[in-house]
Design a protein around this motif. Structure first.
Motif, PDB file in Angstrom:
ATOM      1  N   LYS A   6       0.829  -1.208   0.000  1.00 16.52           N
ATOM      2  CA  LYS A   6       0.000   0.000   0.000  1.00 16.52           C
ATOM      3  C   LYS A   6       0.863   1.258   0.000  1.00 16.52           C
ATOM      4  CE  LYS A   6      -4.227  -1.593   2.204  1.00 16.52           C
ATOM      5  NZ  LYS A   6      -5.107  -1.490   3.363  1.00 16.52           N
ATOM      6  N   VAL A   7       1.933   1.234   0.780  1.00 18.17           N
ATOM      7  CA  VAL A   7       2.841   2.383   0.830  1.00 18.17           C
ATOM      8  C   VAL A   7       3.485   2.595  -0.533  1.00 18.17           C
ATOM      9  CG1 VAL A   7       5.007   3.244   1.820  1.00 18.17           C
ATOM     10  CG2 VAL A   7       3.270   2.244   3.313  1.00 18.17           C
ATOM     11  N   GLU A   8       3.949   1.511  -1.143  1.00 15.92           N
ATOM     12  CA  GLU A   8       4.563   1.600  -2.477  1.00 15.92           C
ATOM     13  C   GLU A   8       3.573   2.141  -3.498  1.00 15.92           C
ATOM     14  OE1 GLU A   8       6.329  -1.994  -3.995  1.00 15.92           O
ATOM     15  OE2 GLU A   8       7.553  -2.231  -2.196  1.00 15.92           O
ATOM     16  N   GLN A   9       2.348   1.652  -3.449  1.00 19.26           N
ATOM     17  CA  GLN A   9       1.326   2.104  -4.387  1.00 19.26           C
ATOM     18  C   GLN A   9       1.026   3.595  -4.172  1.00 19.26           C
ATOM     19  OE1 GLN A   9      -2.546   0.193  -4.132  1.00 19.26           O
ATOM     20  NE2 GLN A   9      -2.732   0.267  -6.356  1.00 19.26           N
ATOM     21  N   GLY A  10       0.956   4.000  -2.901  1.00 16.73           N
ATOM     22  CA  GLY A  10       0.719   5.407  -2.582  1.00 16.73           C
ATOM     23  C   GLY A  10       1.847   6.295  -3.090  1.00 16.73           C
ATOM     24  N   GLU A  11       3.089   5.835  -2.925  1.00 18.99           N
ATOM     25  CA  GLU A  11       4.240   6.597  -3.416  1.00 18.99           C
ATOM     26  C   GLU A  11       4.230   6.677  -4.936  1.00 18.99           C
ATOM     27  OE1 GLU A  11       7.643   4.639  -1.724  1.00 18.99           O
ATOM     28  OE2 GLU A  11       7.299   5.510   0.260  1.00 18.99           O
ATOM     29  N   HIS A  12       3.873   5.576  -5.583  1.00 14.44           N
ATOM     30  CA  HIS A  12       3.802   5.551  -7.045  1.00 14.44           C
ATOM     31  C   HIS A  12       2.738   6.549  -7.536  1.00 14.44           C
ATOM     32  CE1 HIS A  12       3.979   4.030 -11.129  1.00 14.44           C
ATOM     33  NE2 HIS A  12       2.654   3.901 -11.099  1.00 14.44           N
ATOM     34  N   THR A  13       1.581   6.547  -6.882  1.00 16.91           N
ATOM     35  CA  THR A  13       0.504   7.468  -7.257  1.00 16.91           C
ATOM     36  C   THR A  13       0.949   8.914  -7.072  1.00 16.91           C
ATOM     37  OG1 THR A  13      -1.195   5.855  -6.684  1.00 16.91           O
ATOM     38  CG2 THR A  13      -1.865   8.167  -6.729  1.00 16.91           C
ATOM     39  N   ARG A  14       1.564   9.210  -5.933  1.00 10.96           N
ATOM     40  CA  ARG A  14       2.039  10.574  -5.671  1.00 10.96           C
ATOM     41  C   ARG A  14       3.078  10.984  -6.711  1.00 10.96           C
ATOM     42  NH1 ARG A  14       5.553  14.013  -3.424  1.00 10.96           N
ATOM     43  NH2 ARG A  14       4.764  15.608  -1.999  1.00 10.96           N
ATOM     44  N   ASP A  15       4.027  10.093  -6.984  1.00 12.42           N
ATOM     45  CA  ASP A  15       5.067  10.391  -7.982  1.00 12.42           C
ATOM     46  C   ASP A  15       4.457  10.663  -9.358  1.00 12.42           C
ATOM     47  OD1 ASP A  15       6.974  10.047  -6.009  1.00 12.42           O
ATOM     48  OD2 ASP A  15       7.623   8.066  -6.710  1.00 12.42           O
ATOM     49  N   ALA A  16       3.437   9.889  -9.735  1.00 15.41           N
ATOM     50  CA  ALA A  16       2.782  10.086 -11.030  1.00 15.41           C
ATOM     51  C   ALA A  16       2.083  11.438 -11.089  1.00 15.41           C
ATOM     52  CB  ALA A  16       1.781   8.956 -11.289  1.00 15.41           C
ATOM     53  N   LEU A  17       1.435  11.819 -10.007  1.00  8.37           N
ATOM     54  CA  LEU A  17       0.778  13.129  -9.957  1.00  8.37           C
ATOM     55  C   LEU A  17       1.797  14.264 -10.062  1.00  8.37           C
ATOM     56  CD1 LEU A  17      -1.816  12.381  -7.138  1.00  8.37           C
ATOM     57  CD2 LEU A  17      -2.391  13.062  -9.492  1.00  8.37           C
ATOM     58  N   VAL A  18       2.897  14.145  -9.344  1.00  9.38           N
ATOM     59  CA  VAL A  18       3.917  15.197  -9.363  1.00  9.38           C
ATOM     60  C   VAL A  18       4.567  15.290 -10.738  1.00  9.38           C
ATOM     61  CG1 VAL A  18       6.133  15.947  -8.405  1.00  9.38           C
ATOM     62  CG2 VAL A  18       4.321  15.130  -6.878  1.00  9.38           C
ATOM     63  N   ALA A  19       4.919  14.153 -11.327  1.00  8.75           N
ATOM     64  CA  ALA A  19       5.548  14.165 -12.656  1.00  8.75           C
ATOM     65  C   ALA A  19       4.612  14.774 -13.699  1.00  8.75           C
ATOM     66  CB  ALA A  19       5.944  12.742 -13.059  1.00  8.75           C
ATOM     67  N   THR A  20       3.338  14.441 -13.619  1.00  5.55           N
ATOM     68  CA  THR A  20       2.363  15.005 -14.548  1.00  5.55           C
ATOM     69  C   THR A  20       2.206  16.501 -14.313  1.00  5.55           C
ATOM     70  OG1 THR A  20       1.205  12.888 -14.616  1.00  5.55           O
ATOM     71  CG2 THR A  20      -0.009  14.821 -15.389  1.00  5.55           C
ATOM     72  N   ALA A  21       2.166  16.899 -13.049  1.00  4.45           N
ATOM     73  CA  ALA A  21       2.048  18.322 -12.720  1.00  4.45           C
ATOM     74  C   ALA A  21       3.252  19.099 -13.238  1.00  4.45           C
ATOM     75  CB  ALA A  21       1.891  18.507 -11.215  1.00  4.45           C
ATOM     76  N   VAL A  22       4.451  18.547 -13.070  1.00  6.64           N
ATOM     77  CA  VAL A  22       5.661  19.210 -13.582  1.00  6.64           C
ATOM     78  C   VAL A  22       5.527  19.424 -15.093  1.00  6.64           C
ATOM     79  CG1 VAL A  22       8.136  18.927 -14.049  1.00  6.64           C
ATOM     80  CG2 VAL A  22       7.239  18.455 -11.757  1.00  6.64           C
ATOM     81  N   ALA A  23       5.133  18.384 -15.810  1.00  9.78           N
ATOM     82  CA  ALA A  23       5.010  18.485 -17.268  1.00  9.78           C
ATOM     83  C   ALA A  23       3.980  19.531 -17.674  1.00  9.78           C
ATOM     84  CB  ALA A  23       4.659  17.118 -17.850  1.00  9.78           C
ATOM     85  N   LEU A  24       2.816  19.517 -17.022  1.00 11.38           N
ATOM     86  CA  LEU A  24       1.755  20.452 -17.390  1.00 11.38           C
ATOM     87  C   LEU A  24       2.065  21.879 -16.956  1.00 11.38           C
ATOM     88  CD1 LEU A  24      -1.382  18.233 -16.814  1.00 11.38           C
ATOM     89  CD2 LEU A  24      -0.688  19.309 -18.960  1.00 11.38           C
ATOM     90  N   PHE A  25       2.595  22.054 -15.749  1.00 13.21           N
ATOM     91  CA  PHE A  25       2.948  23.408 -15.304  1.00 13.21           C
ATOM     92  C   PHE A  25       4.045  23.991 -16.197  1.00 13.21           C
ATOM     93  CE2 PHE A  25       1.585  22.202 -10.736  1.00 13.21           C
ATOM     94  CZ  PHE A  25       0.293  22.686 -10.936  1.00 13.21           C
ATOM     95  N   ALA A  26       4.975  23.153 -16.641  1.00 12.37           N
ATOM     96  CA  ALA A  26       6.036  23.623 -17.538  1.00 12.37           C
ATOM     97  C   ALA A  26       5.462  24.018 -18.893  1.00 12.37           C
ATOM     98  CB  ALA A  26       7.104  22.550 -17.710  1.00 12.37           C
ATOM     99  N   THR A  36      -8.184  18.845 -12.953  1.00 10.98           N
ATOM    100  CA  THR A  36      -8.851  17.829 -13.779  1.00 10.98           C
ATOM    101  C   THR A  36      -7.910  17.343 -14.876  1.00 10.98           C
ATOM    102  OG1 THR A  36     -11.019  18.803 -13.338  1.00 10.98           O
ATOM    103  CG2 THR A  36     -10.830  17.374 -15.286  1.00 10.98           C
ATOM    104  N   GLU A  37      -7.220  18.283 -15.516  1.00  7.71           N
ATOM    105  CA  GLU A  37      -6.285  17.919 -16.571  1.00  7.71           C
ATOM    106  C   GLU A  37      -5.136  17.076 -16.011  1.00  7.71           C
ATOM    107  OE1 GLU A  37      -4.137  20.158 -20.329  1.00  7.71           O
ATOM    108  OE2 GLU A  37      -4.792  21.345 -18.610  1.00  7.71           O
ATOM    109  N   ILE A  38      -4.675  17.413 -14.823  1.00  9.53           N
ATOM    110  CA  ILE A  38      -3.580  16.656 -14.202  1.00  9.53           C
ATOM    111  C   ILE A  38      -4.001  15.207 -13.943  1.00  9.53           C
ATOM    112  CG2 ILE A  38      -2.149  16.434 -12.126  1.00  9.53           C
ATOM    113  CD1 ILE A  38      -2.165  19.580 -12.038  1.00  9.53           C
ATOM    114  N   VAL A  39      -5.154  15.013 -13.309  1.00 10.02           N
ATOM    115  CA  VAL A  39      -5.567  13.640 -13.001  1.00 10.02           C
ATOM    116  C   VAL A  39      -5.899  12.864 -14.278  1.00 10.02           C
ATOM    117  CG1 VAL A  39      -6.311  14.132 -10.639  1.00 10.02           C
ATOM    118  CG2 VAL A  39      -7.982  14.256 -12.485  1.00 10.02           C
ATOM    119  N   ASP A  40      -6.479  13.540 -15.272  1.00 11.19           N
ATOM    120  CA  ASP A  40      -6.780  12.851 -16.534  1.00 11.19           C
ATOM    121  C   ASP A  40      -5.501  12.382 -17.213  1.00 11.19           C
ATOM    122  OD1 ASP A  40      -9.473  13.219 -16.135  1.00 11.19           O
ATOM    123  OD2 ASP A  40      -9.699  14.817 -17.633  1.00 11.19           O
ATOM    124  N   ARG A  41      -4.513  13.272 -17.308  1.00  9.99           N
ATOM    125  CA  ARG A  41      -3.268  12.896 -17.990  1.00  9.99           C
ATOM    126  C   ARG A  41      -2.521  11.819 -17.200  1.00  9.99           C
ATOM    127  NH1 ARG A  41       1.231  16.907 -20.602  1.00  9.99           N
ATOM    128  NH2 ARG A  41      -0.581  17.628 -21.772  1.00  9.99           N
TER     129      ARG A  41
END
Length: 197
Positions: A6-26, A36-41
């Motif tokens: 569960k911890v690994e899955q939570g970290e993976h989810t958080r990392d995916a959100l942050v990586a997507t946010a970095v790409a979109l904010f950039a 909405t765009e962040i979670v969709d991507r």
């Protein structure tokens, strides 16, 4: 599901959100990017987003942490082989930082948007464990302790030098020829370091 899974899955989810946010904010900036765009991507749910982050501001701060952390790791890796040679470590760190200022995520998130999104005071007070400013502060403090540079305050010198580096990055980001401007800024900062040592 085990706790570790569960911890690994939570970290993976958080990392995916942050990586997507970095790409979109950039790409689109803070104002032009919706949660909405962040979670969709990222292929995740809004519930997953709000499990890890209270709001878009907190997610932006995590994206900034990721961008700064990446620069921090690159500076450390480049400086590690130089051992106790503080002057060369500082020079290499400056070069890594200025090279990073050629990258869209660094330009948009660190140099342009962070002061506006977080507010100038909050941005100035942030002293993340994995940021280039912290490495610069440690190296300048050590150089002062060893008598390699003379300064009434290593902390004040850190603010001045980091401010100059951020301004150099902003100039690089806005230049017609960013690579040529980066070369000029690098040479100028190296001369400044030479004058300090």
């Amino acid at each position: 599901m085990t706790r570790n899974r569960k911890v690994e899955q939570g970290e993976h989810t958080r990392d995916a959100l942050v990586a997507t946010a970095v790409a979109l904010f950039a790409e689109k900036g803070y104002a032009g990017t919706s949660t909405t765009e962040i979670v969709d991507r990222a292929g995740l749910t809004r519930g997953a987003l709000y499990h890890h982050f209270a709001d878009k501001d907190q997610l932006f701060e995590a994206a900034l942490d990721a961008v700064e952390g990446d620069i921090f790791e690159r500076v450390q890796a480049a400086g590690a082989p130089l051992g106790n040679d503080l002057r060369r470590r500082l020079a290499v760190g400056v070069d890594v930082f200025l090279d990073a200022c050629l990258e869209p995520a660094v330009q948009r998130i660190l140099l342009q948007e962070a002061p506006a999104v977080l507010g100038w005071e909050r941005w100035q007070r942030l002293d993340r464990p994995r940021c280039a400013r912290r490495l610069l502060a440690a190296n300048l403090a050590e150089a002062a302790e060893r008598g390699l540079i003379v300064t009434p305050s290593a902390a004040a010198l850190t603010h001045l030098v980091y401010g100059a580096l951020v301004q150099a990055g902003i100039v690089i980001a806005g230049a017609e020829d960013p690579r040529a401007t980066r070369a000029t800024m690098g040479e100028t900062v190296h001369r400044l370091l030479d004058a300090m040592f």
